[in-house]
Design an enzyme around this catalytic site. Structure first.
Site, mmCIF file in Angstrom:
data_model
loop_
_atom_site.group_PDB
_atom_site.id
_atom_site.type_symbol
_atom_site.label_atom_id
_atom_site.label_comp_id
_atom_site.label_asym_id
_atom_site.label_seq_id
_atom_site.Cartn_x
_atom_site.Cartn_y
_atom_site.Cartn_z
ATOM 1 N N ASP A 29 0.852 -1.197 0.000
ATOM 2 C CA ASP A 29 0.000 0.000 0.000
ATOM 3 C C ASP A 29 0.885 1.244 0.000
ATOM 4 O O ASP A 29 1.928 1.286 0.652
ATOM 5 C CB ASP A 29 -0.916 -0.005 1.233
ATOM 6 C CG ASP A 29 -2.061 0.987 1.107
ATOM 7 O OD1 ASP A 29 -3.216 0.542 0.972
ATOM 8 O OD2 ASP A 29 -1.802 2.219 1.129
ATOM 9 N N HIS A 45 -10.754 -6.205 -13.846
ATOM 10 C CA HIS A 45 -11.451 -5.123 -13.153
ATOM 11 C C HIS A 45 -12.793 -5.600 -12.607
ATOM 12 O O HIS A 45 -13.731 -5.856 -13.349
ATOM 13 C CB HIS A 45 -11.662 -3.911 -14.058
ATOM 14 C CG HIS A 45 -12.224 -2.760 -13.288
ATOM 15 N ND1 HIS A 45 -11.439 -1.896 -12.546
ATOM 16 C CD2 HIS A 45 -13.500 -2.379 -13.082
ATOM 17 C CE1 HIS A 45 -12.207 -1.025 -11.938
ATOM 18 N NE2 HIS A 45 -13.464 -1.291 -12.241
ATOM 19 N N ASN A 84 -12.952 -2.923 2.248
ATOM 20 C CA ASN A 84 -13.889 -1.812 2.331
ATOM 21 C C ASN A 84 -14.762 -1.883 1.090
ATOM 22 O O ASN A 84 -14.282 -1.666 -0.023
ATOM 23 C CB ASN A 84 -13.130 -0.482 2.406
ATOM 24 C CG ASN A 84 -12.330 -0.375 3.697
ATOM 25 O OD1 ASN A 84 -12.801 -0.788 4.751
ATOM 26 N ND2 ASN A 84 -11.134 0.150 3.615
ATOM 27 N N HIS A 97 -10.281 -4.916 -3.761
ATOM 28 C CA HIS A 97 -8.975 -5.178 -3.139
ATOM 29 C C HIS A 97 -9.174 -5.574 -1.692
ATOM 30 O O HIS A 97 -10.131 -5.145 -1.036
ATOM 31 C CB HIS A 97 -8.066 -3.954 -3.235
ATOM 32 C CG HIS A 97 -8.669 -2.700 -2.677
ATOM 33 N ND1 HIS A 97 -9.590 -1.949 -3.362
ATOM 34 C CD2 HIS A 97 -8.499 -2.086 -1.484
ATOM 35 C CE1 HIS A 97 -9.947 -0.914 -2.634
ATOM 36 N NE2 HIS A 97 -9.315 -0.974 -1.477
ATOM 37 N N HIS A 99 -7.094 -5.589 1.940
ATOM 38 C CA HIS A 99 -5.929 -5.134 2.690
ATOM 39 C C HIS A 99 -5.430 -6.297 3.549
ATOM 40 O O HIS A 99 -6.237 -7.010 4.160
ATOM 41 C CB HIS A 99 -6.296 -3.991 3.638
ATOM 42 C CG HIS A 99 -6.839 -2.763 2.967
ATOM 43 N ND1 HIS A 99 -6.095 -1.608 2.843
ATOM 44 C CD2 HIS A 99 -8.047 -2.496 2.412
ATOM 45 C CE1 HIS A 99 -6.827 -0.683 2.234
ATOM 46 N NE2 HIS A 99 -8.019 -1.190 1.969
HETATM 47 P P1 5GP Z 1 -9.722 1.595 0.281
HETATM 48 O O1 5GP Z 1 -9.925 2.832 1.115
HETATM 49 O O2 5GP Z 1 -10.375 1.748 -1.079
HETATM 50 O O3 5GP Z 1 -10.143 0.349 0.981
HETATM 51 O O4 5GP Z 1 -8.165 1.448 0.083
HETATM 52 C C1 5GP Z 1 -7.451 1.930 -1.007
HETATM 53 C C2 5GP Z 1 -6.001 1.808 -0.647
HETATM 54 O O5 5GP Z 1 -5.251 1.985 -1.832
HETATM 55 C C3 5GP Z 1 -5.509 2.867 0.354
HETATM 56 O O6 5GP Z 1 -4.975 2.226 1.504
HETATM 57 C C4 5GP Z 1 -4.457 3.648 -0.427
HETATM 58 O O7 5GP Z 1 -3.364 4.030 0.360
HETATM 59 C C5 5GP Z 1 -4.064 2.667 -1.516
HETATM 60 N N1 5GP Z 1 -3.630 3.303 -2.741
HETATM 61 C C6 5GP Z 1 -4.257 4.300 -3.431
HETATM 62 N N2 5GP Z 1 -3.579 4.619 -4.542
HETATM 63 C C7 5GP Z 1 -2.487 3.800 -4.567
HETATM 64 C C8 5GP Z 1 -1.399 3.661 -5.496
HETATM 65 O O8 5GP Z 1 -1.292 4.353 -6.503
HETATM 66 N N3 5GP Z 1 -0.483 2.718 -5.193
HETATM 67 C C9 5GP Z 1 -0.569 1.930 -4.086
HETATM 68 N N4 5GP Z 1 0.420 1.040 -3.884
HETATM 69 N N5 5GP Z 1 -1.571 2.038 -3.201
HETATM 70 C C10 5GP Z 1 -2.525 2.967 -3.439
HETATM 71 ZN ZN ZN Z 2 -9.393 -1.784 -12.214
#
Ligand code: 5GP
Ligand code: ZN
Length: 111
Positions: A29, A45, A84, A97, A99
């Protein structure tokens, strides 16, 4: 399609890749909230869990087959898997995704 995780999968955007196979990609992340903070995604996707059905569930199966393989050595005391899903859960990237969080004692509940 303007999806940041699709671009990471296509290697159009750089990320620190931890593990990859035919169906899944696991990478660090960008803004880690714990010493271990990885994301594992399907290589197609899928916007969110709301879109998972019998036609694509083999991607999810592979993700959960890979999570313990990836986490076993780096999170030997345990880890948390977080998804999420949708607006109320504050999903910020609209490509499904999971985590993987670990490397320290985590708090509970997460809300
Ligand atoms: P969400 O809030 O959708 O569950 O989590 C999205 C996650 O993607 C966040 O923890 C954020 O830090 C991560 N993220 C967003 N953009 C990028 C990116 O360009 N590269 C990487 N490695 N992580 C990303
Ligand atoms: Zn995608």
């Amino acid at each position: 399609m303007d999806c940041i995780f699709c671009k990471i999968i296509q290697k159009e955007i750089k990320s620190e890749i931890i593990f990859e196979d035919d169906l899944t990609l696991c990478f660090k992340d960008l803004k880690p909230v714990s010493p271990v903070h990885l994301l594992i995604v399907p290589k197609i996707h899928i916007t969110s869990l709301f879109e998972v059905d019998k036609n694509n569930s083999h991607y999810i199966s592979k993700i959960f087959e890979n999570i313990p393989k990836i986490s076993m050595d780096i999170c030997e005391n345990g880890f948390r898997v977080v998804n999420n899903n949708g607006e109320d859960a504050l999903q910020s990237v609209e490509h499904l995704h999971f985590h993987i969080l670990g490397g320290r004692q985590l708090g509970w509940p997460p809300c």
